[in-house]
Design a protein around this motif. Structure first.
Motif, PDB file in Angstrom:
ATOM      1  N   THR A  99       0.835  -1.202   0.000  1.00 20.73           N
ATOM      2  CA  THR A  99       0.000   0.000   0.000  1.00 20.73           C
ATOM      3  C   THR A  99       0.871   1.254   0.000  1.00 20.73           C
ATOM      4  OG1 THR A  99      -1.627  -1.196   1.286  1.00 20.73           O
ATOM      5  CG2 THR A  99      -1.895   1.184   1.176  1.00 20.73           C
ATOM      6  N   ARG A 100       0.605   2.128  -0.971  1.00 19.20           N
ATOM      7  CA  ARG A 100       1.339   3.398  -1.055  1.00 19.20           C
ATOM      8  C   ARG A 100       0.441   4.524  -0.558  1.00 19.20           C
ATOM      9  NH1 ARG A 100       4.710   0.387  -1.896  1.00 19.20           N
ATOM     10  NH2 ARG A 100       6.234   0.196  -3.552  1.00 19.20           N
ATOM     11  N   TYR A 101       0.937   5.296   0.379  1.00 18.98           N
ATOM     12  CA  TYR A 101       0.158   6.417   0.911  1.00 18.98           C
ATOM     13  C   TYR A 101       0.676   7.735   0.345  1.00 18.98           C
ATOM     14  CZ  TYR A 101      -1.965   3.192   4.171  1.00 18.98           C
ATOM     15  OH  TYR A 101      -2.669   2.155   4.707  1.00 18.98           O
ATOM     16  N   LEU A 102      -0.183   8.711   0.403  1.00 12.74           N
ATOM     17  CA  LEU A 102       0.163  10.024  -0.124  1.00 12.74           C
ATOM     18  C   LEU A 102       1.097  10.740   0.851  1.00 12.74           C
ATOM     19  CD1 LEU A 102      -0.789  11.759  -2.579  1.00 12.74           C
ATOM     20  CD2 LEU A 102      -2.425  12.826  -1.041  1.00 12.74           C
ATOM     21  N   GLY A 103       2.308  11.006   0.414  1.00 10.62           N
ATOM     22  CA  GLY A 103       3.207  11.842   1.215  1.00 10.62           C
ATOM     23  C   GLY A 103       4.035  11.124   2.263  1.00 10.62           C
ATOM     24  N   ASP A 105       5.753   7.061   3.727  1.00 11.23           N
ATOM     25  CA  ASP A 105       6.070   5.676   3.421  1.00 11.23           C
ATOM     26  C   ASP A 105       6.014   4.874   4.730  1.00 11.23           C
ATOM     27  OD1 ASP A 105       7.295   3.267   2.887  1.00 11.23           O
ATOM     28  OD2 ASP A 105       8.716   4.120   1.463  1.00 11.23           O
TER      29      ASP A 105
ATOM     30  N   ALA B  31      -7.360  10.058   2.423  1.00 10.26           N
ATOM     31  CA  ALA B  31      -5.936   9.814   2.166  1.00 10.26           C
ATOM     32  C   ALA B  31      -5.395   8.706   3.062  1.00 10.26           C
ATOM     33  CB  ALA B  31      -5.138  11.097   2.389  1.00 10.26           C
ATOM     34  N   HIS B  32      -6.011   8.528   4.205  1.00 10.57           N
ATOM     35  CA  HIS B  32      -5.547   7.523   5.158  1.00 10.57           C
ATOM     36  C   HIS B  32      -6.076   6.131   4.848  1.00 10.57           C
ATOM     37  CE1 HIS B  32      -3.380   8.483   8.958  1.00 10.57           C
ATOM     38  NE2 HIS B  32      -3.389   7.180   8.985  1.00 10.57           N
ATOM     39  N   PRO B  35      -6.111   4.367   0.084  1.00 10.42           N
ATOM     40  CA  PRO B  35      -5.003   3.594  -0.506  1.00 10.42           C
ATOM     41  C   PRO B  35      -5.003   2.125  -0.081  1.00 10.42           C
ATOM     42  CG  PRO B  35      -4.198   5.709   0.249  1.00 10.42           C
ATOM     43  CD  PRO B  35      -5.608   5.594   0.740  1.00 10.42           C
ATOM     44  N   ASP B 265       8.618  10.984   7.507  1.00 10.44           N
ATOM     45  CA  ASP B 265       7.520  10.183   6.948  1.00 10.44           C
ATOM     46  C   ASP B 265       6.368  10.175   7.939  1.00 10.44           C
ATOM     47  OD1 ASP B 265       7.897   8.850   4.313  1.00 10.44           O
ATOM     48  OD2 ASP B 265       9.828   8.381   5.214  1.00 10.44           O
ATOM     49  N   ALA B 268      -0.657  11.421   6.643  1.00  7.47           N
ATOM     50  CA  ALA B 268      -1.277  12.497   5.883  1.00  7.47           C
ATOM     51  C   ALA B 268      -2.017  13.512   6.742  1.00  7.47           C
ATOM     52  CB  ALA B 268      -2.233  11.895   4.857  1.00  7.47           C
ATOM     53  N   PHE B 272      -3.171  17.245   5.880  1.00  4.68           N
ATOM     54  CA  PHE B 272      -4.569  17.523   5.521  1.00  4.68           C
ATOM     55  C   PHE B 272      -5.376  18.139   6.653  1.00  4.68           C
ATOM     56  CE2 PHE B 272      -3.907  14.296   2.144  1.00  4.68           C
ATOM     57  CZ  PHE B 272      -4.270  15.104   1.081  1.00  4.68           C
TER      58      PHE B 272
END
Lengths: 168, 434
Positions: A99-103, A105, B31-32, B35, B265, B268, B272
């Motif tokens: 799973t790749r998340y926005l912003g 890793d 966003a959480h 994905p 890292d 989000a 947001f």
């Protein structure tokens, strides 16, 4: 015959206003009380009382707002090795957690570390077997880096467990 | 005491700030969670590797959720997606919010691991809970306000307690975060966490950014930065609640979160939800006052210096659309002209004829340029704040060809949208029902 809407309408606005204000006041007091209780419970109230205190479920982080509150000297992470015909191959962690998340890793956030927990070892091996059927076995290893200021090349590997032990 | 309490929580103020914040909460939740839906066998199906947050959920609840077959998971994925979209767009905002939150709880209990075992998710749920307690977040920037066709929706007065609690939440989150860092098990005074973070290997949580190596070689600077961060986090609640320092607090907070996103890292939510939550400290009366000022300014302008929308005032669908556009027109930049009330459309613009204005809407801009049909609609996207999120769609390559075709179909069949048969025949204004 009165319908319930008519009954509600017959209640004067002033009474509604008071009821609403009372409702909001109770909600605010409860919310604030709960918020600060949860924020203080784990690190302050429990040591003060010398016993575990009840943790409200379903809302609020259980240990409070602990973002980056303790950052240790030294770093470790898990590496998963796939075994095939007696040889081991490093499995790219992003292939394990696709799973790749926005912003951000998740692999860099160290979530794979959960697999080290003894109660998660068997399900993690089951997951690996399904995801990578080309391997005969898996080695779950911990890679520990030395404390900062020492060369990063002095890494230490330790095998935490081998999936074969969970085979039926 | 009673007066202060009233001022803090009970006083009614415009809910436009909450409505704006709703969009970002929805984006943060999406966003959480979304994905993870792209890899269901690895995240939420029976085949996934799962961990459970037994401190957050009672065991019985986790066991109950774990009984879900994959089919139910799939159904709830779609329930979440639909309710999420509805919450984002503000369509039955409160109900969709409850459904969406129910799904959030379900997926969290189903597999904590898939949600990155994240404290950020807990924070998001707390925020979301406050956002769905009342219908206030749906008051503006929403389909709900378009359905109500209330042109003053941006000024809708609501008790301030939800916004105040959200303000207190972020203020105290900063405060407690700093407190844990310097007391409890925190090591920000006794040790050098920033230095460690910067020297973590590539696999660590620190991203590679421009000054990383420079800072990583300077432990004293790192320590000073760490102390500065703790002091700022502690001070934030005061900066934000003292009116004189509020703007500085908001700037500091936004910069802090941008720096976090660029260097670590972090989930989000830091991008947001937290920065827009800081904007809740802006007094909504000031926002509404600023909007009023703009509206008065545009009201006083002569017709030729405003955007004029020429429409068919005898078409129910068009009138409904215009009423909705008027709600979306936050700053009052549009003037609406029913072409039936204009003797000669060419007086408005030399290229306008009765036949043209009957076939589609037209937008005349202050520079005298004329846009018709889809292109008028697309231009509105640049003028009306509520249409701005649709700009990427309206200006998507190929929309210049597809858009007019779709528009023409709707325009030709607009009388179909009438509820009554009489109106379908375009007789509303001639029959006795008029």
């Amino acid at each position: 015959m009165f319908s319930h809407k008519k009954i509600l309408r017959s209640i004067p606005d002033m009474v509604w206003g008071h009821l609403r204000k009372a409702g909001i006041t109770i909600f605010v007091i409860l919310w604030c009380g709960l918020f600060h209780y949860v924020s203080l419970r784990h690190f302050y109230l429990e040591p003060l009382m010398g016993r575990p205190l009840p943790q409200p479920k379903f809302l609020f982080p259980p240990a409070g707002w602990i973002m980056f509150f303790h950052v240790g000297n030294g770093f470790s992470h898990l590496e998963i090795l796939g075994m095939h015909q007696g040889r081991s191959y490093r499995i790219e962690p992003h292939a394990i957690l696709p799973t790749r998340y926005l912003g951000f890793d998740n692999v860099h956030r160290g979530v794979l570390g959960s697999a080290a927990d003894p109660q998660h070892q068997r399900p993690f091996c089951r997951y690996l077997r399904r995801k990578f059927p080309e391997y005969d076995d898996f080695l779950i290893t911990a890679v520990s880096y030395p404390p900062v200021r020492e060369p990063l090349t002095d890494r230490r590997w330790a095998v935490l467990y081998q999936c074969r032990v969970f085979d039926p | 005491m009673r007066k202060i309490w009233h001022q803090l929580f009970l006083m009614e103020r415009p809910s436009i700030g909450l409505a704006f914040f709703r969009i970002f909460v929805a984006l943060g939740v999406g966003a959480h969670l979304i994905p993870a839906f792209f890899h269901l066998p690895d995240t939420f199906f029976v085949t996934a590797f799962k961990t459970y947050n037994t401190q957050f959920f009672p065991i019985w609840f986790i066991e109950w959720v774990q009984q879900s077959p994959d089919g139910l998971v799939l159904v709830l994925v779609w329930v979440f997606l639909i309710s999420w979209m509805m919450f984002l767009l503000g369509w039955f905002t409160q109900i969709s919010g409850w459904v969406m939150m129910g799904c959030c709880y379900y997926f969290y209990a189903l597999n904590t691991f898939a949600l990155a075992e994240s404290l950020a998710w807990d924070i998001l749920l707390v925020t979301l809970f406050l956002m769905i307690c009342t219908p206030y977040p749906g008051d503006y920037f929403s389909i709900d306000c378009l359905r109500r066709q209330d042109q003053m929706a941006y000024r809708r007065q609501r008790p301030f307690f939800i916004q105040r609690l959200l303000q207190m939440q972020i203020g105290f989150v900063y405060f407690y975060t700093a407190l844990y860092k310097v007391t409890a098990e925190g090591n920000w005074i006794t040790d050098n966490p920033i230095y460690y973070l910067l020297n973590y290997p590539h696999e660590g949580v620190t991203k590679y950014f421009m000054l990383r190596d420079f800072m990583a070689a300077r432990p004293e600077w790192c320590y000073a930065l760490g102390i500065f961060i703790v002091v700022m986090e502690m001070a934030m609640i005061f900066l934000l609640f003292i009116p004189r320092t509020r703007v500085s607090g908001i700037y500091w907070g936004v910069i802090f979160h941008i720096m976090l996103m660029l260097t670590l890292d972090v989930p989000a939510i830091f991008f947001f939800v937290f920065p827009p939550q800081l904007l809740l400290f802006i007094n909504p009366e000031h926002i509404a006052g600023w909007i009023d000022q703009k509206r008065h300014f545009y009201e006083r302008l002569p017709d030729s210096m405003t955007y004029r929308l020429v429409y068919d005032g005898r078409c129910h669908f068009c009138r409904q659309s215009v009423a909705r556009l008027a709600v979306m027109d936050l700053l009052g930049r549009l003037r609406f002209i029913d072409y039936h009330g204009v003797q000669d459309p060419q007086a408005l613009h030399p290229l306008l004829t009765t036949q043209k204005v009957r076939s589609q809407i037209h937008l005349l801009d202050p520079q005298g340029r004329l846009n018709g049909g889809f292109f008028a609609f697309r231009r509105l996207g640049l003028i009306l704040p509520m249409m701005m999120p649709w700009l990427p769609v309206l200006y998507f390559p190929g929309m210049g060809v597809v858009g007019p075709v779709v528009y023409q179909w709707v325009a030709k069949n607009r009388y179909i949208w009438h509820r009554h048969q009489v109106c379908r025949d375009n007789m509303c204004f001639y029959g006795k029902g008029s």
